[in-house]
Design an enzyme around this catalytic site. Structure first.
Site, PDB file in Angstrom:
ATOM      1  N   PRO A  34       0.832  -1.211   0.000  1.00 55.11           N
ATOM      2  CA  PRO A  34       0.000   0.000   0.000  1.00 55.11           C
ATOM      3  C   PRO A  34       0.866   1.260   0.000  1.00 55.11           C
ATOM      4  CG  PRO A  34      -0.402  -1.362   1.966  1.00 55.11           C
ATOM      5  CD  PRO A  34       0.732  -1.979   1.233  1.00 55.11           C
ATOM      6  N   GLU A  35       0.587   2.155  -0.932  1.00 57.10           N
ATOM      7  CA  GLU A  35       1.300   3.433  -0.986  1.00 57.10           C
ATOM      8  C   GLU A  35       0.296   4.554  -0.721  1.00 57.10           C
ATOM      9  OE1 GLU A  35       3.858   3.708  -4.469  1.00 57.10           O
ATOM     10  OE2 GLU A  35       3.985   1.542  -4.544  1.00 57.10           O
TER      11      GLU A  35
ATOM     12  N   LYS B 222       3.026   6.855   4.307  1.00 55.59           N
ATOM     13  CA  LYS B 222       2.308   5.583   4.204  1.00 55.59           C
ATOM     14  C   LYS B 222       1.856   5.081   5.579  1.00 55.59           C
ATOM     15  CE  LYS B 222       5.720   4.186   0.897  1.00 55.59           C
ATOM     16  NZ  LYS B 222       6.606   3.095   0.526  1.00 55.59           N
TER      17      LYS B 222
ATOM     18  N   ARG C 258      13.021  -7.034  -4.723  1.00 58.33           N
ATOM     19  CA  ARG C 258      12.000  -6.291  -5.455  1.00 58.33           C
ATOM     20  C   ARG C 258      12.461  -6.061  -6.884  1.00 58.33           C
ATOM     21  NH1 ARG C 258      11.125  -0.533  -3.321  1.00 58.33           N
ATOM     22  NH2 ARG C 258      10.711  -1.513  -1.321  1.00 58.33           N
TER      23      ARG C 258
END
Ligand code: ZN
Length: 286
Positions: free
Chosen positions: A2-3, A57, A261
């Site tokens: 979630p950003e 965030k 990532r």
């Protein structure tokens, strides 16, 4: 992960539901997730919730003079339960980290999928008592985020653009996905030196950040929490779309993978057609 747009949507969703309610029960199921011990979690009990806000965030519930803060990291999420049952926690692989039941029986659950446990929970008297909040940079939706500010921030960075955009001490709330999207929209390579952008490129990037984040916030408004993650995915043009066609030019979206990532970009739109070396692959070939 979630950003800013997803946390913004979560914040609105929770704010509408918790405001004016009292905390009935708090149940911690993942002891590693709680990063503070004073004030204790139980100090939230009986307090009236004054609302929910976002910092970068981070999600923050105000409980009178205290704050319950959560950073969802990569795999954390919030579930809303109209009727929240407090049951004994299961040992082992439960994704549940925390339950907060309110005085009308509703409540929220903080969860974290996967084995990499990074979800963080804090109980603090001031939001700045959370180290990650105290050092947050400029919020793209806050006052004073104009192209000149972005230019100043980037000018002081010796690293690459991708790294600068996701550094929470510079820009609050932008992560891996929306930095890929903004760089694609601005037609800039993720590996450009952050301080090398000229004024026109900074303007383009500034506009792209606001557009990409603003679009995502708009699309997620009013959606049930369970639909937010799917909505995020459908709106992305390059992030997570390795091998697919760029919706702007039709070139194949490429990826550069790191240890845990990866980033995605379009060669035609962003790197003058050059395919950047995949770090993981080039290490294997050495
Ligand atoms: Zn393209």
């Amino acid at each position: 992960m979630p950003e800013l747009p997803e946390v913004e949507a979560l914040t609105h969703f929770l704010d509408e539901r918790v405001r004016g309610r009292r905390v009935d029960t708090v149940q911690l199921l993942s002891f590693a997730a709680l990063k503070t011990f004073d004030p204790p979690l139980d100090a939230l009990k009986g307090r009236e919730l004054r609302g929910c806000t976002r910092r970068g965030k981070f999600l923050a519930l105000q409980a009178e003079t205290l704050y319950l803060v959560a950073h969802l990291a990569r795999a954390g999420w919030v579930r809303w339960r109209p009727e929240l049952e407090i049951k004994p926690g299961k040992l082992g692989r439960s994704p549940l980290a925390l339950r907060v039941r309110l005085d009308d029986g509703s409540g929220m659950e903080l969860t974290e999928q996967g084995t990499e446990k990074r979800l963080s929970i804090y109980v603090v008297r001031s939001l700045d008592d959370v180290p990650g909040i105290a050092e947050l940079g400029v919020d793209p939706f806050g006052d004073g985020f104009d192209a000149a500010t972005l230019g100043r921030l980037l000018a002081g960075e010796s690293g690459q653009l991708k790294h600068a955009l996701t550094d929470q001490r510079l820009l609050a709330g932008v992560g891996n996905a929306y930095s890929d999207e903004a760089l694609h929209a601005a037609r800039l390579s993720p590996f450009r030196k952050a301080s090398s952008l000229d004024a026109e490129e900074v303007e383009r990037l500034h506009a792209a950040l606001l557009e990409v984040l603003g679009d995502a916030v708009q699309r997620s408004q009013g959606l049930p929490l369970t639909d937010l993650k799917a909505e995020k995915k459908t709106g992305l043009r390059v992030h997570g779309r390795t091998g697919q066609a760029c919706p702007v030019c039709g070139d194949t979206v490429r990826e550069v993978a790191f240890a845990t990532r990866s980033l995605q970009y379009c060669p035609t739109c962003q790197t003058g057609g050059r395919v950047l070396a995949d770090r993981r692959l080039s290490r294997l070939l050495k």
